[in-house]
Design a protein around this motif. Structure first.
Motif, mmCIF file in Angstrom:
data_model
loop_
_atom_site.group_PDB
_atom_site.id
_atom_site.type_symbol
_atom_site.label_atom_id
_atom_site.label_comp_id
_atom_site.label_asym_id
_atom_site.label_seq_id
_atom_site.Cartn_x
_atom_site.Cartn_y
_atom_site.Cartn_z
ATOM 1 N N SER A 182 0.869 -1.167 0.000
ATOM 2 C CA SER A 182 0.000 0.000 0.000
ATOM 3 C C SER A 182 0.908 1.219 0.000
ATOM 4 O O SER A 182 1.908 1.266 0.729
ATOM 5 C CB SER A 182 -0.915 -0.003 1.231
ATOM 6 N N THR A 183 0.586 2.211 -0.810
ATOM 7 C CA THR A 183 1.546 3.278 -1.081
ATOM 8 C C THR A 183 1.951 4.049 0.174
ATOM 9 O O THR A 183 3.130 4.340 0.392
ATOM 10 C CB THR A 183 0.971 4.247 -2.134
ATOM 11 N N ARG A 184 0.997 4.394 1.013
ATOM 12 C CA ARG A 184 1.343 5.145 2.233
ATOM 13 C C ARG A 184 2.315 4.363 3.096
ATOM 14 O O ARG A 184 3.267 4.935 3.652
ATOM 15 C CB ARG A 184 0.073 5.468 3.013
ATOM 16 N N THR A 185 2.080 3.068 3.214
ATOM 17 C CA THR A 185 2.985 2.229 4.006
ATOM 18 C C THR A 185 4.374 2.222 3.404
ATOM 19 O O THR A 185 5.380 2.363 4.114
ATOM 20 C CB THR A 185 2.433 0.794 4.086
ATOM 21 N N LEU A 186 4.449 2.072 2.084
ATOM 22 C CA LEU A 186 5.756 2.038 1.416
ATOM 23 C C LEU A 186 6.530 3.322 1.651
ATOM 24 O O LEU A 186 7.716 3.290 2.009
ATOM 25 C CB LEU A 186 5.568 1.795 -0.083
ATOM 26 N N LEU A 187 5.891 4.463 1.466
ATOM 27 C CA LEU A 187 6.595 5.738 1.625
ATOM 28 C C LEU A 187 7.108 5.914 3.048
ATOM 29 O O LEU A 187 8.236 6.369 3.267
ATOM 30 C CB LEU A 187 5.674 6.889 1.236
ATOM 31 N N ARG A 188 6.277 5.553 4.015
ATOM 32 C CA ARG A 188 6.697 5.681 5.419
ATOM 33 C C ARG A 188 7.894 4.780 5.715
ATOM 34 O O ARG A 188 8.875 5.208 6.353
ATOM 35 C CB ARG A 188 5.531 5.345 6.348
ATOM 36 N N LEU A 189 7.829 3.539 5.245
ATOM 37 C CA LEU A 189 8.912 2.589 5.505
ATOM 38 C C LEU A 189 10.219 3.030 4.853
ATOM 39 O O LEU A 189 11.296 2.893 5.434
ATOM 40 C CB LEU A 189 8.526 1.201 5.001
ATOM 41 N N LEU A 190 10.131 3.581 3.667
ATOM 42 C CA LEU A 190 11.343 4.008 2.969
ATOM 43 C C LEU A 190 12.012 5.171 3.696
ATOM 44 O O LEU A 190 13.242 5.202 3.855
ATOM 45 C CB LEU A 190 11.011 4.411 1.530
#
Length: 417
Positions: free
Chosen positions: A204-212
């Motif tokens: 999920s995009t929000r999760t990806l951005l936060r993790l990165l």
């Protein structure tokens, strides 16, 4: 449900274990199966699944890969949402470094994700041989309301030492990762197999951005999804394993076996090519509902000439690509790339021959891989005396002989002076 999906293919690896086939090219650009490149399989999976917005991240020895993408994978440009765009490493990190790991590769191109604003991002490796309906995995991700979904394939427990192994609950939720651990837990209800990560992820995009962003600030991290980012989330985030054996391909029987091969070594690459020779291969290249796409070349048809008792052009249990001419030579149990010439009296057995090779009269080859543009002299023997072969060629522990070829010449236009 209509969902915006951005595909990202990680295609920057050196492929050192495939040397010398990767001496001049990235691993995803290595030819396979006569007419394809390894990267054609993941790109075909995306396109056949209806995912038309794809970035391909490149890095090492990328020229051959970039040329292949340009010749075979460029859309017409009428629709802005349909593209396959290669993205060379741009050193966007503060230290202006090459990609440090899979997560860092995405982080250095995080602007592409932000500008696309997808609902989910499918991040897949570019160096495996398989067919997969990616939308089935995305549907699984959406139905689970998952933050992250990891594609997993059951493998025999004895192979746990070769993979990153996923420990999951009965409903697929991931509770731990075990990196190349021979004692890794087995699958729920199956003591003989473990869940191996395929290196394919849906975020999920929000999760990806936060993790990165979080991982980029960790000085001790190697900035890799499999080693760092995902293990920290196991048992905490909504992270699920998608069982690859539930995947179904249109045009295939519902009970057909699924095929996935990591062709990371010369022996694995050779065996995957040999798999295609079967009467009913597990990797079906002839399914018109799920074609494996590649560059289209203006090759003439293959040709077999002469029908004398000691001079007959023929191929048995062999894949023969366009432009090949078997001029009185015999080929058995092999895969021939484009434009291969096999001259009178030559015998080729159990070989993978890449494009534009020329096998001289009465030459004998067995259990060999010939890179592009190899010229085998008349009466030469390859694969019969491994000690002699080791002096001139690369020979694996299993006895496969790999012969390096010449670079393909590039035609340029002339000018009138």
């Amino acid at each position: 449900m209509h969902i915006r999906v951005l595909g990202i293919v990680l295609a920057g690896g050196k492929g050192t274990r495939l040397y010398p086939l990767t001496k001049e090219r990235a691993k995803p650009a290595v030819p396979f199966g006569g007419k394809y490149r390894i990267i054609d399989f993941v790109l075909s999976n995306f396109i056949n699944s209806g995912i038309y917005s794809v970035y391909v991240l490149t890095q090492f020895r990328s020229q051959s890969l970039l040329q292949h993408l340009s010749e075979g994978w460029q859309f017409g440009g009428l629709l802005k949402t349909q593209f396959i765009i290669p993205v060379p490493a741009q050193m966007r990190s503060p230290g202006e470094t090459w990609y440090q790991g899979t997560a860092d590769a995405i982080y250095q191109n995080i602007n592409l994700v932000e500008q696309s604003d997808p609902q989910v991002v499918a991040i897949f490796g570019g160096d495996h041989i398989y067919r997969m309906n990616v939308m089935s995995m995305i549907d699984f991700h959406v139905r689970r309301s998952a933050d992250i979904t990891v594609a997993a394939i059951p493998v025999p427990r004895k192979h746990a030492v070769e993979f990153g192994v996923i420990e999951a609950t009965d409903d697929g939720r991931i509770v731990a990762f075990h990196e190349k651990n021979p004692e890794a837990p087995t699958m729920p209800g199956d003591d003989g197999r473990v869940y191996a990560s395929m290196g394919n992820y849906v975020f999920s995009t929000r999760t990806l951005l936060r993790l990165l962003h979080d991982d980029a600030t960790e000085p001790e991290s190697s900035h890799d999804f499999g080693r760092d980012v995902l293990p920290k989330l196991a048992g905490k985030a909504q992270m699920y394993a998608y069982d690859f054996q539930t995947n179904r391909i249109p045009g295939e029987p519902s009970d057909s076996a699924l095929y996935w091969r990591d062709v990371g070594t010369i022996d694995a690459y050779y065996e995957a090519n040999m798999d295609l020779r079967s009467v009913s291969p597990l990797l079906n290249l002839y399914n018109r509902e799920w074609p494996v796409r590649t560059t289209s070349y203006p090759d003439p048809p293959a040709k077999f000439t002469f029908d004398d008792s000691n001079r007959r052009g023929q191929a048995i249990d062999t894949i023969v690509s366009g432009g090949c001419i078997l001029s009185g030579g015999m080929v058995r149990n092999s895969v021939l790339g484009r434009g291969v010439r096999v001259h009178s009296g030559a015998i080729v057995e159990d070989c993978v021959i890449l494009d534009n090779c020329d096998i001289g009269r009465r030459a004998k080859l067995r259990r060999a891989i010939l890179d592009k543009n190899v010229r085998v002299p008349e009466d030469a023997m390859i694969g019969y005396d491994l000690e002699s072969d080791r002096i001139r060629h690369h020979v694996t522990e299993s006895g496969l002989v790999v012969v390096e070829g010449d670079r393909t010449p590039v035609a340029i236009s002339g000018v009138v002076v």
